[in-house]
Scaffold this motif. Sequence first.
Motif, short mmCIF file in Angstrom:
data_model
loop_
_atom_site.label_atom_id
_atom_site.label_comp_id
_atom_site.label_asym_id
_atom_site.label_seq_id
_atom_site.Cartn_x
_atom_site.Cartn_y
_atom_site.Cartn_z
N GLN A 107 -59.02 -13.48 -84.54
CA GLN A 107 -58.30 -13.25 -85.25
C GLN A 107 -56.60 -14.48 -85.38
OE1 GLN A 107 -57.75 -9.12 -86.97
NE2 GLN A 107 -55.93 -9.06 -87.76
N GLU A 108 -56.74 -14.45 -87.17
CA GLU A 108 -55.87 -15.59 -87.01
C GLU A 108 -54.75 -14.71 -88.45
OE1 GLU A 108 -55.50 -20.57 -87.44
OE2 GLU A 108 -55.43 -19.51 -89.70
N ASN A 109 -53.57 -14.53 -87.97
CA ASN A 109 -53.00 -14.81 -89.14
C ASN A 109 -51.92 -15.79 -89.74
OD1 ASN A 109 -53.87 -11.58 -89.26
ND2 ASN A 109 -52.57 -10.24 -87.60
N ALA A 110 -52.16 -16.28 -90.43
CA ALA A 110 -51.38 -17.62 -90.96
C ALA A 110 -50.65 -16.86 -92.05
CB ALA A 110 -52.58 -18.82 -91.44
N SER A 111 -48.98 -17.55 -92.02
CA SER A 111 -48.35 -17.58 -92.64
C SER A 111 -47.84 -19.13 -93.44
CB SER A 111 -46.84 -17.12 -92.46
OG SER A 111 -46.30 -16.83 -91.81
N ASP A 112 -47.37 -19.01 -94.96
CA ASP A 112 -46.89 -20.14 -95.45
C ASP A 112 -48.06 -21.17 -95.35
OD1 ASP A 112 -44.88 -18.88 -96.21
OD2 ASP A 112 -44.00 -19.12 -93.56
N ALA A 113 -49.29 -20.76 -95.47
CA ALA A 113 -50.40 -22.14 -95.12
C ALA A 113 -50.34 -22.45 -96.54
CB ALA A 113 -52.49 -20.66 -95.71
N LEU A 114 -50.22 -24.39 -96.45
CA LEU A 114 -50.03 -25.20 -97.27
C LEU A 114 -52.05 -25.79 -98.04
CD1 LEU A 114 -48.44 -27.67 -94.91
CD2 LEU A 114 -46.94 -26.42 -97.32
N TYR A 115 -51.59 -25.12 -99.45
CA TYR A 115 -52.37 -25.82 -100.43
C TYR A 115 -52.30 -26.75 -101.38
CZ TYR A 115 -56.53 -23.64 -98.06
OH TYR A 115 -57.61 -23.87 -96.60
N ASN A 167 -49.20 -28.42 -107.73
CA ASN A 167 -48.51 -29.23 -106.68
C ASN A 167 -48.78 -28.11 -104.94
OD1 ASN A 167 -46.07 -27.29 -106.65
ND2 ASN A 167 -44.84 -28.15 -106.51
N ILE A 168 -48.02 -29.10 -104.02
CA ILE A 168 -48.75 -27.92 -102.60
C ILE A 168 -47.30 -27.83 -102.39
CG2 ILE A 168 -49.00 -29.07 -100.33
CD1 ILE A 168 -50.03 -31.82 -100.67
N GLN A 169 -47.68 -26.33 -102.50
CA GLN A 169 -47.25 -24.97 -101.87
C GLN A 169 -47.29 -23.76 -100.81
OE1 GLN A 169 -47.70 -22.26 -105.92
NE2 GLN A 169 -47.77 -24.13 -107.28
N ASN A 170 -46.78 -23.45 -100.18
CA ASN A 170 -47.30 -22.14 -99.35
C ASN A 170 -47.46 -21.04 -99.76
OD1 ASN A 170 -44.09 -23.41 -98.41
ND2 ASN A 170 -45.98 -23.15 -96.50
N ILE A 171 -48.99 -20.51 -98.85
CA ILE A 171 -49.01 -19.12 -100.15
C ILE A 171 -48.94 -18.24 -98.50
CG2 ILE A 171 -51.33 -18.27 -99.74
CD1 ILE A 171 -53.15 -20.99 -101.19
N ASP A 172 -47.77 -17.29 -99.45
CA ASP A 172 -47.33 -16.40 -98.39
C ASP A 172 -47.83 -15.85 -97.45
OD1 ASP A 172 -45.07 -15.89 -99.69
OD2 ASP A 172 -46.61 -15.73 -100.77
N ASN A 209 -39.05 -29.26 -99.66
CA ASN A 209 -39.04 -27.84 -99.29
C ASN A 209 -40.00 -27.28 -98.04
OD1 ASN A 209 -35.96 -29.29 -98.45
ND2 ASN A 209 -36.47 -28.19 -101.04
N LEU A 210 -40.99 -27.80 -98.05
CA LEU A 210 -42.12 -26.62 -97.38
C LEU A 210 -41.79 -26.36 -96.39
CD1 LEU A 210 -45.08 -28.84 -98.79
CD2 LEU A 210 -44.41 -26.86 -99.53
N LYS A 211 -42.04 -24.93 -96.49
CA LYS A 211 -42.10 -24.26 -94.42
C LYS A 211 -43.82 -24.96 -93.67
CE LYS A 211 -40.07 -20.52 -96.71
NZ LYS A 211 -40.36 -19.16 -97.01
N PRO A 212 -43.35 -24.61 -92.77
CA PRO A 212 -44.52 -24.89 -92.31
C PRO A 212 -45.30 -23.87 -92.12
CG PRO A 212 -42.69 -24.39 -90.36
CD PRO A 212 -42.14 -25.01 -92.26
N GLN A 264 -51.78 -12.92 -99.66
CA GLN A 264 -50.93 -12.64 -100.63
C GLN A 264 -50.19 -14.19 -101.04
OE1 GLN A 264 -47.01 -11.09 -98.05
NE2 GLN A 264 -45.61 -11.71 -99.86
N ASN A 265 -49.64 -13.72 -101.92
CA ASN A 265 -49.41 -14.21 -102.56
C ASN A 265 -48.46 -14.92 -103.92
OD1 ASN A 265 -49.45 -17.81 -103.63
ND2 ASN A 265 -52.01 -18.20 -104.15
N ASP A 266 -47.56 -14.85 -103.74
CA ASP A 266 -46.33 -14.26 -104.93
C ASP A 266 -46.96 -15.49 -105.66
OD1 ASP A 266 -45.86 -12.16 -103.09
OD2 ASP A 266 -43.89 -13.58 -102.32
N ALA A 267 -46.76 -16.72 -105.80
CA ALA A 267 -46.88 -17.65 -106.75
C ALA A 267 -47.67 -17.45 -107.47
CB ALA A 267 -46.72 -19.18 -105.92
N ASN A 268 -48.87 -16.64 -107.37
CA ASN A 268 -50.63 -16.73 -107.85
C ASN A 268 -50.89 -15.57 -107.25
OD1 ASN A 268 -52.88 -16.91 -109.12
ND2 ASN A 268 -53.65 -19.51 -108.97
N PRO A 269 -50.34 -14.47 -108.02
CA PRO A 269 -51.12 -13.53 -107.45
C PRO A 269 -52.71 -12.86 -107.89
CG PRO A 269 -49.00 -12.72 -109.11
CD PRO A 269 -49.71 -14.50 -108.90
N ALA A 270 -53.14 -13.72 -108.73
CA ALA A 270 -55.01 -13.93 -109.24
C ALA A 270 -55.21 -14.07 -107.79
CB ALA A 270 -55.51 -14.62 -110.52
#
Length: 756
Positions: free
Chosen positions: A584-592, A603-608, A556-559, A644-650
Motif C-alpha cells: 500500500q502507498e498513500n501518496a500526497s502532492d503527486a505531480l501531474y 500545468n503541472i500541479q500537486n494532486i492532494d 513553488n511545487l511541493k515534493p 483528493q484533488n481540490d484543483a479538479n474534483p471531477a
Amino acid sequence: MPIRLKPLSAALLAACAGGAFASAAHAADSDTQLQEVVVQGGSAPGLPKELPAVTEAVTRQQMADSINVINTEDALKYLPSIQIRKRFIGDSNGIVASRSSGTLVSARSLVYADDLLLSNLLGNSYSYPPRWGMVTPEEIERVDVIYGPFSALYPGNAMGAVINMTTRMPDQFEAHAKAQAFDQHFKLYGTDESYSGKQFSAALGNRAGALSWWFNANHLDSRGQPMTFLTQPLSAKAAAAGDRQVNGAQTDLDPSGAARTILGATGIAHTIQDQAKLKLAYDISPTLAASYTLGLWQGDNTTNVASYLRDAAGNPVYSGKVNFGGRQYTLKDTDFNPGSSEQQHWMHGLALGSHSGGTWDWQALASLYDYSRDLARAPTTALPAAANGGPGTLTDMGGTGWRTLDLRGTWRPNPAHEANFGYHFDHYQLDTQISSTASWTSGPALSRTSAFAGKTETQALYAQDAWRFAKDWKATLGGRWENWQAFDGAVSNATSTLPFAARNETFFSPKLALSFQPAAAWSLRASLAQAYRMPSVAELYQGSISNNAIVKNDPNLKPEQAWSGELTAERELGNGLLRISYFQENASDALYSQTNLATNVTNIQNIDRIRTRGLELAYQGTDVGLRGLDLAGSITYADSVITQNDANPATVGKRQPRVPDWRATVSATYRQNPQLSYALAGRYSGRQYNTLDNSDGNADTYGGVSKFFVLDLRLRYKVDRQWSAAVGIDNLTNQQYYVAHPYPQRTLSAELKYDF
C-alpha cells in the motif's frame, strides 16, 4: 561533428571473429548451464546487503536462454509488476512503470549500472527516460529490482522501484561479437509497411594481474512504426468550391468515443545509435579496488511522415483546405512535421572501495553525465518544400546533465548488527534554448524564441541498521535526511528573461522493517517507509512569458510524499520460491499535469492524495516436473485511486493514469540438452487510463491505453563452445494494442553470436 563508431564496431567484430526469472539468484559465469541457487535472507550480488524490501532478478544466462533481448531494457519485461514503455526497437524513451507508478512519471523510479545513476531526474515525463543506451546487453551479468522506498540507502524516487544492472569484468582474455536482425510488418489505418533493422556489437576484455579491462561497442540501425497520427474531429463544415478534392483518409472513434478523421501517419522514426564503453578495474590490495568507467552514446534520428491524402493526380497533400467526403478540413503547414536530432552524451564513473567483509568496509563513488551535444530540428514550412530545407526551429540542450557523489560505509560490530551509513550529493542542470534557423536541416541558430534553465541540488545523510535482536527475528531501522535546493531558474521568450526565486528545504524520511523466520522454509517481513520525491528542474521551470509575467509553470511545487507499507511471505520449495506481498502507498502532492478548474490554468500541479494498494503473487522454479524445465510467473492486482484533488474534483474516485488493475507474467524455458533451449513467455496488462478523469473509455484505439496479452517465443542453439544462434518472435499473435502510441505488431528477430 559526432564521433562515428561504425568503423570501430566493424573492426572489433572482425577481431572477435578471428527461464525462469529467479528472485535473488546467483549469476552464471558463462553460457554453460549452471544450476540456479536461491539466496534467502541476504543480498544478491549487485545489491546492498540486508535490504528490507522485495527483490527480483534476472541473470545473464536467463537473458540468453529465455528473452529476445535487443535493447537493454528488454531484460526486465517478465519481472513482476515491472513494465517498460518501449514503443519500438531503439526507442530512447523507455519509462519504467511499477506497482504504484505508471509510464507517465519517469522520476518515480531509479535505474543504475554498477551504482552509476542512469535515471534522468531532470524531468518527470517521457522526455526524461533512463539512459538505457549506456549499457549493452552483452556486458550485463544480472539485473536486480528493489520494490518500494524501504531502504534508507536510496532517495525518494525509489517510491516505484530501484533497478541496478551489474556488469561483467573478465578473469581472462575474452572476445565477443553478435549480429542481430529484426523485422515487423505493421498495418494500421492507411499504413501497411514493413519496418526492419539490425544491430552489431563487439567486446574485448582481459585481466593481467591486478588490472582488468573491458571495452565494448554497439551499433543499432532501426526503423520504427508510426508513433503518432494526424487526426481531426469529424468535420461538420461543408467543403467550399475551391477546396482541394482528396481521398485516402480514414475514420474511427477517438479514446473518448467521438468520431474523428485520420489524415496521415507521423512520428515514423529512423534511429541510428552508437555506443562505446571502456571499463578499468584495479585491485590495489586483496580487499581494496578502484574502477573507472567511460561511456559514450550518440544518436542520429530522423522522424518522417506519410500523408494518407491524395489529390486527383495521386500526389500526396500536406497542407491547405481539403475536401474529403464533402467535408472541409484545414491542414496547417506544420501538421505534417518531419524532424531530426543529433545527440552525443558522455558518462564518467569513478569508484574506490573496500570489500573485506570484516568490521568495516567503505566506498566512494562519483559520476558525471553530460549532454555534450543535443540538437533537435523541425521545419516551420509545409512539405513537400520543407524536405529540401528552409526555415525552422532548433532546440539545443547542450550543457544539460547531472553529477553525483556517494560516500558509503558499512559497520559490522558483531553478528547481530550490520549498519550502513553514508553521504549523497547530486546536482542537476537543465539548459534548453529554442531558436529560429534559416535551414532546419543543417543551419545554425539565429535568434532565440524561448529558453528554460535551472538547477537543483540535494545533499543527504542516511543510516540503516539491520539488527538480529533474537533468534529468527531481525529489525531494520533507518532514516534519510535530505537538504534540497532549487536555484538559477529562468524562463525566456524572444526578448526577455525572467528569473525565479531560489528554494532551500529539508526533509526526513524514516524507515522500518521487521522480519521473522518461523521455519527453515518460511520467511515473513513487514516494512514501512516514508519517502519524498523532489520536483525536477523541468517541472519547476519550463513555462512561458506573457505580458512580462511567467505563466504555465509553478516554481513553488511541493515534493511528492508517500507512506509505503508492505507485508511479504516467502516459501522455499526446494527447487523454487513462492512469494505473496500485500502493498500500500498513500501518496500526497503527486505531480501531474492537469487543469485547475478554479483558475482554468493547465500545468503541472500537486494532486492532494492518491492511494494504491494491492497484492502480488510471484513464483519461480527450476526442473519443475521435468529436468531442464524452468517455470516462472507473477500476478499483481493494484487498486490505485485519486482520493483528493481540490484543483479538479471531477478526478476524485478515478484511477491513477497508467496503473493497470491487473498485471501478469508467465515464462517457461525448456533446456532439451546443453545445446538447445526453447522459451515461451507471456505478458498481460489490464485496464488502465491515460487521463486523470478516466474519460478515455475507448481504449483500443490510437490515443487510448489498451489492456493486452502478448506471447513471445525464443529458440536458442549452441553450435559449439564459441558459436550460438537464436531466433525469436515477439507478439506472436500479432495483437494490436496501444499506450497512446501503437505498440509493435508481430516482430521476428534472429541473432548469431561468437564467444571466445
